[in-house]
Design a protein around this motif. Structure first.
Motif, PDB file in Angstrom:
ATOM      1  N   GLN A  16      23.056  39.019  -0.153  1.00 38.35           N
ATOM      2  CA  GLN A  16      22.198  39.892  -0.959  1.00 38.35           C
ATOM      3  C   GLN A  16      22.876  40.254  -2.279  1.00 38.35           C
ATOM      4  N   GLU A  17      24.169  40.509  -2.259  1.00 41.10           N
ATOM      5  CA  GLU A  17      24.885  40.821  -3.501  1.00 41.10           C
ATOM      6  C   GLU A  17      24.855  39.634  -4.469  1.00 41.10           C
ATOM      7  N   VAL A  18      24.976  38.431  -3.940  1.00 36.67           N
ATOM      8  CA  VAL A  18      24.897  37.234  -4.770  1.00 36.67           C
ATOM      9  C   VAL A  18      23.500  37.129  -5.376  1.00 36.67           C
ATOM     10  N   LYS A  19      22.477  37.337  -4.555  1.00 39.00           N
ATOM     11  CA  LYS A  19      21.105  37.253  -5.056  1.00 39.00           C
ATOM     12  C   LYS A  19      20.831  38.346  -6.092  1.00 39.00           C
ATOM     13  N   ASP A  20      21.340  39.543  -5.865  1.00 31.40           N
ATOM     14  CA  ASP A  20      21.154  40.627  -6.841  1.00 31.40           C
ATOM     15  C   ASP A  20      21.801  40.278  -8.185  1.00 31.40           C
ATOM     16  N   ALA A  21      23.006  39.723  -8.129  1.00 30.70           N
ATOM     17  CA  ALA A  21      23.686  39.316  -9.366  1.00 30.70           C
ATOM     18  C   ALA A  21      22.911  38.192 -10.046  1.00 30.70           C
ATOM     19  N   ALA A  22      22.387  37.265  -9.271  1.00 26.18           N
ATOM     20  CA  ALA A  22      21.596  36.163  -9.829  1.00 26.18           C
ATOM     21  C   ALA A  22      20.326  36.696 -10.485  1.00 26.18           C
ATOM     22  N   LEU A  23      19.696  37.679  -9.869  1.00 29.98           N
ATOM     23  CA  LEU A  23      18.488  38.271 -10.463  1.00 29.98           C
ATOM     24  C   LEU A  23      18.804  38.957 -11.790  1.00 29.98           C
ATOM     25  N   ARG A  24      19.961  39.590 -11.884  1.00 27.14           N
ATOM     26  CA  ARG A  24      20.358  40.197 -13.158  1.00 27.14           C
ATOM     27  C   ARG A  24      20.536  39.110 -14.217  1.00 27.14           C
ATOM     28  N   GLN A  25      21.144  37.996 -13.841  1.00 31.05           N
ATOM     29  CA  GLN A  25      21.302  36.886 -14.785  1.00 31.05           C
ATOM     30  C   GLN A  25      19.936  36.353 -15.215  1.00 31.05           C
ATOM     31  N   LEU A  26      19.021  36.212 -14.269  1.00 35.50           N
ATOM     32  CA  LEU A  26      17.679  35.734 -14.595  1.00 35.50           C
ATOM     33  C   LEU A  26      16.995  36.665 -15.590  1.00 35.50           C
ATOM     34  N   ALA A  27      17.135  37.961 -15.347  1.00 34.91           N
ATOM     35  CA  ALA A  27      16.492  38.948 -16.224  1.00 34.91           C
ATOM     36  C   ALA A  27      17.080  38.887 -17.631  1.00 34.91           C
ATOM     37  N   GLU A  28      18.368  38.625 -17.725  1.00 32.66           N
ATOM     38  CA  GLU A  28      19.038  38.616 -19.032  1.00 32.66           C
ATOM     39  C   GLU A  28      18.892  37.299 -19.784  1.00 32.66           C
ATOM     40  N   GLY A  29      18.879  36.169 -19.055  1.00 33.47           N
ATOM     41  CA  GLY A  29      18.901  34.894 -19.764  1.00 33.47           C
ATOM     42  C   GLY A  29      17.985  33.817 -19.234  1.00 33.47           C
ATOM     43  N   GLY A  30      17.173  34.152 -18.238  1.00 30.49           N
ATOM     44  CA  GLY A  30      16.281  33.153 -17.671  1.00 30.49           C
ATOM     45  C   GLY A  30      16.989  32.253 -16.673  1.00 30.49           C
ATOM     46  N   PRO A  31      16.222  31.403 -15.990  1.00 35.24           N
ATOM     47  CA  PRO A  31      16.786  30.550 -14.939  1.00 35.24           C
ATOM     48  C   PRO A  31      17.904  29.624 -15.414  1.00 35.24           C
ATOM     49  N   GLN A  32      17.834  29.157 -16.660  1.00 37.48           N
ATOM     50  CA  GLN A  32      18.872  28.265 -17.165  1.00 37.48           C
ATOM     51  C   GLN A  32      20.217  28.972 -17.305  1.00 37.48           C
ATOM     52  N   ALA A  33      20.215  30.312 -17.304  1.00 39.28           N
ATOM     53  CA  ALA A  33      21.464  31.066 -17.442  1.00 39.28           C
ATOM     54  C   ALA A  33      22.172  31.279 -16.100  1.00 39.28           C
ATOM     55  N   LEU A  34      21.525  30.891 -15.025  1.00 39.93           N
ATOM     56  CA  LEU A  34      22.103  31.105 -13.696  1.00 39.93           C
ATOM     57  C   LEU A  34      23.402  30.320 -13.536  1.00 39.93           C
TER      58      LEU A  34
END
Length: 173
Positions: free
Chosen positions: A16-34
């Motif tokens: 869940q912590e990994v997914k939460d961090a990934a969601l923050r990345q998505l919000a900031e830079g979109g899927p390509q920023a993951l």
């Protein structure tokens, strides 16, 4: 190791912590920023350590997409079965979670294979709740244009247009 034991709970918490961090990345830079390495750095672990929880970026993306479909389906399921409420729930979810909406319905990600039966099943569950594909395609088109700011740039009132679109969809049913 017993199900629900400390290792299972720790694994679930880390995922869940990994997914939460990934969601923050998505919000900031979109899927390509993951980035698995950026997530690892944020969580204070090594990049390879995350591979104990997800096989790689694609496996993580698949989980995020499945979660987004589940959340969207839950949001529209909470609405009444009337089209105006279903449409409003769909639109509201997209407006609150534009990065997750784009993950579901945006341009395909280079190198990501989205042909996973679980993704097809999740989409079908959402469509079953929402209704006919024709209704969804019109809603999807409207919401996609709205969250990308196209109506604002055209000087169009999205609320008025949305009400007219929902009325037209309701009369056509």
């Amino acid at each position: 190791m017993t199900p629900g034991g400390i290792r299972d709970r720790f694994r679930a918490q880390m995922r869940q912590e990994v997914k939460d961090a990934a969601l923050r990345q998505l919000a900031e830079g979109g899927p390509q920023a993951l980035s698995i390495n950026a997530i690892a750095k944020e969580l204070g672990v090594s990049g390879p350590a995350l591979y104990r929880y997800f096989a790689g970026r694609d496996a993580l993306l698949t989980e995020l997409i499945l979660d987004a479909y589940t959340d969207l389906t839950t949001a529209i399921s909470a609405a009444s079965r009337r089209l105006p409420e279903l449409a409003a729930a769909y639109r509201t979810w997209a407006a609150v979670h534009p990065h997750r909406y784009r993950l579901l319905f945006g341009a395909p990600l280079p190198g990501y294979d989205a042909h996973d039966e679980r993704l097809d099943d999740a989409l079908q569950r959402m469509l079953t709740v929402l209704g006919a594909v024709a209704v969804w395609s019109r809603l999807h088109g409207f919401v996609s244009l709205e969250i990308e700011g196209n109506f604002t740039s055209m000087g169009v009132d999205p609320d008025g247009l949305f009400a007219a679109e929902v009325e037209a969809l309701s009369s056509a049913r």
